[in-house]
Scaffold this motif. Sequence first.
Motif, PDB file in Angstrom:
ATOM      1  N   ASN A 295       3.427   5.270  -2.918  1.00  0.00           N
ATOM      2  CA  ASN A 295       2.310   5.990  -2.279  1.00  0.00           C
ATOM      3  C   ASN A 295       0.949   5.482  -2.739  1.00  0.00           C
ATOM      4  O   ASN A 295       0.009   6.257  -2.911  1.00  0.00           O
ATOM      5  CB  ASN A 295       2.410   7.500  -2.550  1.00  0.00           C
ATOM      6  CG  ASN A 295       3.515   8.142  -1.735  1.00  0.00           C
ATOM      7  OD1 ASN A 295       3.840   7.678  -0.654  1.00  0.00           O
ATOM      8  ND2 ASN A 295       4.095   9.191  -2.266  1.00  0.00           N
ATOM      9  N   ARG A 296       0.857   4.168  -2.921  1.00  0.00           N
ATOM     10  CA  ARG A 296      -0.405   3.597  -3.397  1.00  0.00           C
ATOM     11  C   ARG A 296      -1.541   3.824  -2.428  1.00  0.00           C
ATOM     12  O   ARG A 296      -2.710   3.684  -2.790  1.00  0.00           O
ATOM     13  CB  ARG A 296      -0.248   2.086  -3.614  1.00  0.00           C
ATOM     14  CG  ARG A 296       0.095   1.756  -5.028  1.00  0.00           C
ATOM     15  CD  ARG A 296       0.151   0.280  -5.237  1.00  0.00           C
ATOM     16  NE  ARG A 296       1.272   0.007  -6.113  1.00  0.00           N
ATOM     17  CZ  ARG A 296       2.217  -0.879  -5.876  1.00  0.00           C
ATOM     18  NH1 ARG A 296       2.186  -1.625  -4.816  1.00  0.00           N
ATOM     19  NH2 ARG A 296       3.200  -1.027  -6.732  1.00  0.00           N
TER      20      ARG A 296
ATOM     21  N   GLU B 281       0.832  -1.213   0.000  1.00  0.00           N
ATOM     22  CA  GLU B 281       0.000   0.000   0.000  1.00  0.00           C
ATOM     23  C   GLU B 281       0.859   1.253   0.000  1.00  0.00           C
ATOM     24  O   GLU B 281       0.437   2.317  -0.444  1.00  0.00           O
ATOM     25  CB  GLU B 281      -0.891   0.020   1.244  1.00  0.00           C
ATOM     26  CG  GLU B 281      -1.936  -1.071   1.304  1.00  0.00           C
ATOM     27  CD  GLU B 281      -3.108  -0.831   0.358  1.00  0.00           C
ATOM     28  OE1 GLU B 281      -3.314   0.313  -0.061  1.00  0.00           O
ATOM     29  OE2 GLU B 281      -3.792  -1.805   0.033  1.00  0.00           O
TER      30      GLU B 281
ATOM     31  N   LYS C  88      -2.676   6.408  -1.629  1.00  0.00           N
ATOM     32  CA  LYS C  88      -3.530   7.460  -2.206  1.00  0.00           C
ATOM     33  C   LYS C  88      -4.713   6.837  -2.939  1.00  0.00           C
ATOM     34  O   LYS C  88      -5.828   7.375  -2.904  1.00  0.00           O
ATOM     35  CB  LYS C  88      -2.731   8.304  -3.192  1.00  0.00           C
ATOM     36  CG  LYS C  88      -1.739   9.238  -2.547  1.00  0.00           C
ATOM     37  CD  LYS C  88      -1.072  10.094  -3.603  1.00  0.00           C
ATOM     38  CE  LYS C  88      -0.066  11.022  -2.959  1.00  0.00           C
ATOM     39  NZ  LYS C  88       0.664  11.828  -3.930  1.00  0.00           N
ATOM     40  N   LEU C  89      -4.464   5.741  -3.641  1.00  0.00           N
ATOM     41  CA  LEU C  89      -5.545   5.066  -4.349  1.00  0.00           C
ATOM     42  C   LEU C  89      -6.588   4.564  -3.357  1.00  0.00           C
ATOM     43  O   LEU C  89      -7.789   4.729  -3.558  1.00  0.00           O
ATOM     44  CB  LEU C  89      -5.006   3.866  -5.134  1.00  0.00           C
ATOM     45  CG  LEU C  89      -4.042   4.139  -6.272  1.00  0.00           C
ATOM     46  CD1 LEU C  89      -3.451   2.831  -6.762  1.00  0.00           C
ATOM     47  CD2 LEU C  89      -4.763   4.850  -7.403  1.00  0.00           C
ATOM     48  N   THR C  90      -6.092   3.952  -2.291  1.00  0.00           N
ATOM     49  CA  THR C  90      -7.001   3.391  -1.296  1.00  0.00           C
ATOM     50  C   THR C  90      -7.824   4.489  -0.642  1.00  0.00           C
ATOM     51  O   THR C  90      -9.028   4.347  -0.449  1.00  0.00           O
ATOM     52  CB  THR C  90      -6.187   2.624  -0.233  1.00  0.00           C
ATOM     53  OG1 THR C  90      -5.370   1.654  -0.889  1.00  0.00           O
ATOM     54  CG2 THR C  90      -7.082   1.937   0.767  1.00  0.00           C
ATOM     55  N   LEU C  91      -7.165   5.590  -0.314  1.00  0.00           N
ATOM     56  CA  LEU C  91      -7.872   6.663   0.380  1.00  0.00           C
ATOM     57  C   LEU C  91      -8.796   7.431  -0.552  1.00  0.00           C
ATOM     58  O   LEU C  91      -9.706   8.116  -0.097  1.00  0.00           O
ATOM     59  CB  LEU C  91      -6.863   7.617   1.028  1.00  0.00           C
ATOM     60  CG  LEU C  91      -5.995   6.998   2.121  1.00  0.00           C
ATOM     61  CD1 LEU C  91      -5.010   8.017   2.666  1.00  0.00           C
ATOM     62  CD2 LEU C  91      -6.847   6.434   3.256  1.00  0.00           C
ATOM     63  N   HIS C  92      -8.560   7.303  -1.852  1.00  0.00           N
ATOM     64  CA  HIS C  92      -9.421   8.009  -2.798  1.00  0.00           C
ATOM     65  C   HIS C  92     -10.707   7.238  -3.065  1.00  0.00           C
ATOM     66  O   HIS C  92     -11.686   7.808  -3.543  1.00  0.00           O
ATOM     67  CB  HIS C  92      -8.681   8.235  -4.117  1.00  0.00           C
ATOM     68  CG  HIS C  92      -9.502   8.975  -5.132  1.00  0.00           C
ATOM     69  ND1 HIS C  92      -9.851  10.301  -4.991  1.00  0.00           N
ATOM     70  CD2 HIS C  92     -10.082   8.563  -6.283  1.00  0.00           C
ATOM     71  CE1 HIS C  92     -10.588  10.673  -6.011  1.00  0.00           C
ATOM     72  NE2 HIS C  92     -10.750   9.642  -6.820  1.00  0.00           N
ATOM     73  N   LEU C  93     -10.721   5.955  -2.745  1.00  0.00           N
ATOM     74  CA  LEU C  93     -11.917   5.151  -3.019  1.00  0.00           C
ATOM     75  C   LEU C  93     -13.120   5.737  -2.280  1.00  0.00           C
ATOM     76  O   LEU C  93     -12.974   6.283  -1.194  1.00  0.00           O
ATOM     77  CB  LEU C  93     -11.688   3.704  -2.584  1.00  0.00           C
ATOM     78  CG  LEU C  93     -10.695   2.921  -3.444  1.00  0.00           C
ATOM     79  CD1 LEU C  93     -10.307   1.624  -2.746  1.00  0.00           C
ATOM     80  CD2 LEU C  93     -11.282   2.627  -4.815  1.00  0.00           C
TER      81      LEU C  93
END
Lengths: 404, 294, 223
Positions: free
Chosen positions: C85-86, C81, C88-93
């Motif tokens: 800085n992946r 994760e 960011k993808l998770t938090l953008h969901l």
Amino acid sequence: MMRTIRTIIILLAALLLAWLLPWCYNFICSSPSESPLTLYSCVTHDFVTFSFEGKDDTAGYDLAGNSFDEKQFDSIMPTFFYRRLAEDDRLPAQIDGIGFDLHEVERSNFVFRSSPSDLNRPCTGLYQLLDAAPGREGFRTPDDVFRITHTGIEFVKMEGNCIDIPKSERFTRVMTDKGFVFPARAVAGNASTRKVYDNGYLLIDAAGVPFQLKQFHGRPFVRRIEQPDSVVFTHAFVTEFPDKRLLGFLGDDRGDIHALEADYSLHRLPLRPVDLRRERLIIVGDHFYWTAITERQGFERLTAVNARDYSLAAEHETDFPAAKWEQARKYLFPFRLVFTASSDKYVKPRFHDFSYLALGLNLLLAIGWAVYSRKRRRCRAVRILGILVLGIYLLVPLLLTGRE
Amino acid sequence: MSDPVIECRNLSHHYGERLIYENLSFEVPRGRVLGLLGKNGTGKTTTINILGGYLEPSAGQCLIFGEEIRSMRPETRTRIALLIEGHVQYAFMTIEEIERFYARFYPRWNRDAYYGLMEKLKVAPRQRISRMSCGQRSQVALGLILAQNADLLVLDDFSMGLDPGYRRLFVEYLRDYARSEEKTIFLTSHIIQDMEKLVDDCIVMDYGHILVQMPVGELLETFRRYTFTPGGAQIPEIPEFYSTAVVGAQAELYSFESPATVQGVLERAGVPCGDLQAETLNLEDAFIGLTGKY
Amino acid sequence: MRKAIIYKEWIKVRLFTPLAVSVLAGFTAYALLRIGRMYAFNGAGSVWLAVLDRNAVLIDNLKYLPALLGLLLGLVQFVPEMQQNRLKLTLHLPFLQSRMLLWMLGCGLALLAVLFIAQAAAIWICLRWLLAPELVARILMTALPWYAAGVLLYLFTAWIAVEPTWRRRLFDALVAAGVMRLLFMSDYPRTYDTLLPWIALLAACALFFPIYSADRFRRGCQD
């Protein structure tokens, strides 16, 4: 919510520091402390202290400060140094009007120890009862263990992990007949096979009455021990000293210690109340006098008991002042968090040594923090107050987590 | 002008003591493709991070669809598709797994848009994204963005690491998608030729502030490069002249002003400009003219 | 959406899981076989008395395994994760961010719970034929803090991995090391009985530490 989580993290770090910083301080600064052995001399009728080897020619000294060389010390402690005296043919003829029989003296010497950590620890509740009449081959490790339940005693065969029902019923019946009220409050025994004879177990039933339990060829021997009125026993200790004079010691709920002789007579020792769960009790006994040493942190009480009639012979208390490094610690740390103690076998949080003397340092640290954080507004007052109380424990995590 | 999808008001940000920008304000109208241009370190990625809610600005406010980005409701976030610099994706997944994962989050998920692009990919069905080339990964990222069917696409340096073929693919797909579906796109890129083919409006940033914000067409129509022989005269430094430079005997400057206005200013300043030449520029040259060469 | 989160976490741990099961099963089988060998060669008495007289735990070779599994699971779940800085993808969901993280942690904790409960159950099933309930309870209760260490180290690893700055990671790691030191201080059987409620409280709090790190990530905290 984030502020709460951050606070928890900082407090966790502070608690860890409250544990580790004093530990580091102790590790670096501690020095060995002397804990000399002091016993009652049946010759001088006073307490004498053994001196450490190599410390000039003094072998010991008494409470008045008089020192004794080796030869003198041997002579005033004949029950301790009987072998050396016998070699030098310097054994006394008699002590207190009683003939000095080397064989009797040798058999009468004993050391009894009760440590809080022996009592304050997790117990399995399973015990081994040896056969008290072992025969030619000596004591053997039993092939079963017993537990005492609310309804009786159960013997569990180790091989097969099953209850020996006939034996359990047999023992339960005999114990019930003798008036034993299940379950037991205390169970004490010595399951070692390395001994000359076996005194079985001392049990204290639910009503506080002591019993002796032994086993002879698989058959039970139970003896109820008559106790004085209004005495409620809480602790029991089995002894198997060479002279076979004692069955053990019992402790009651008032802190009194009673000697249980082989004829089942109970004799209250003239000691001040001992909290067995907090204080260490050592009884060094000889043919003439017993020295009871009650110890706790920084304190020792010596009581000399006449071994013949259990009367009080002498008493002495000593306070051991804290070492310099321990005193200095009070100025640094407002308290200590420890997780282990010599008085038990549990790992649990304990706060010790609360010290207002550390307020001085805390105030300096709080002022330093106030200056350092003058540009910040949020929670500043709370943090300054926290540093005033917790000192360096809180300051360090605040400094390390300060910059966001 | 249609209501703005993105509104940034008085944004300021510092990294430690270093000021990135101060009081930055701009709007992105609905249905427009806006490109953010600027040299390295002018705050493009900072702006994208603030827009994405990954950076708390030192001051100011950023609204997307009228909501504060940092407290945006999940339903509103379904309307925003985000492409992170480097086409970052869950590289431990395969193309099927990643589609299956994302589809559950977006109610308007368009599976065909995704697999339409994936068919062009020459990869094994079980191949993990981490094992793909940079271009193939960008294609996966593009497919996911298109499938999401979002109202706003925020793309941080969409052309990074891509060869011309993949860059062209990206530009064409995005342009068709934006026009046909009236989507709003906010993007950054270092390849300005791609931006020129794609964007309707542009914001050109300099250190600490916005230089220009205008439609690209208007920029290219009005912003010119002027060359002339100054003959040693001092060229005036006025706000209307950008990137004034003298190389050998030749001088050049850039300006939004008309040739007549520029000539007038030079003559009043006593600068010989009889051979003044004006030329219109492509977006890259206009960018260099506005921000200067290093 | 929750199924998607579980699906993603499963993808991350699907290689780790059989490995963890194998290692756990292997070590547990070895520990139990060793007890069996003691039985066969020295008799039942030797095993019982080892526990009664010498305070042996019999399964002490399993002591650090739960902590190791917790650490590895935390790395396997959260390092991917943080690469590039992946997160960011998770938090953008479109899912509440703290809830997202709780679900991710919940998946890891569920996996650990299954592993640990399975191991404890296997130990209980094998030992209850051989030893009295008091001794089996003594062994399992002694092992309980080891499992707690596994859970805590998993949560701490997530907390450290998600933290965006190295400076804070070091601070977090020191806190984690301090707690781990506490949990492995004593080998005496059941010595942690009175500390268990505090450990449970700490684990409940530590569940939120990664959320705090994620919030710092979202705010753009940097070294």
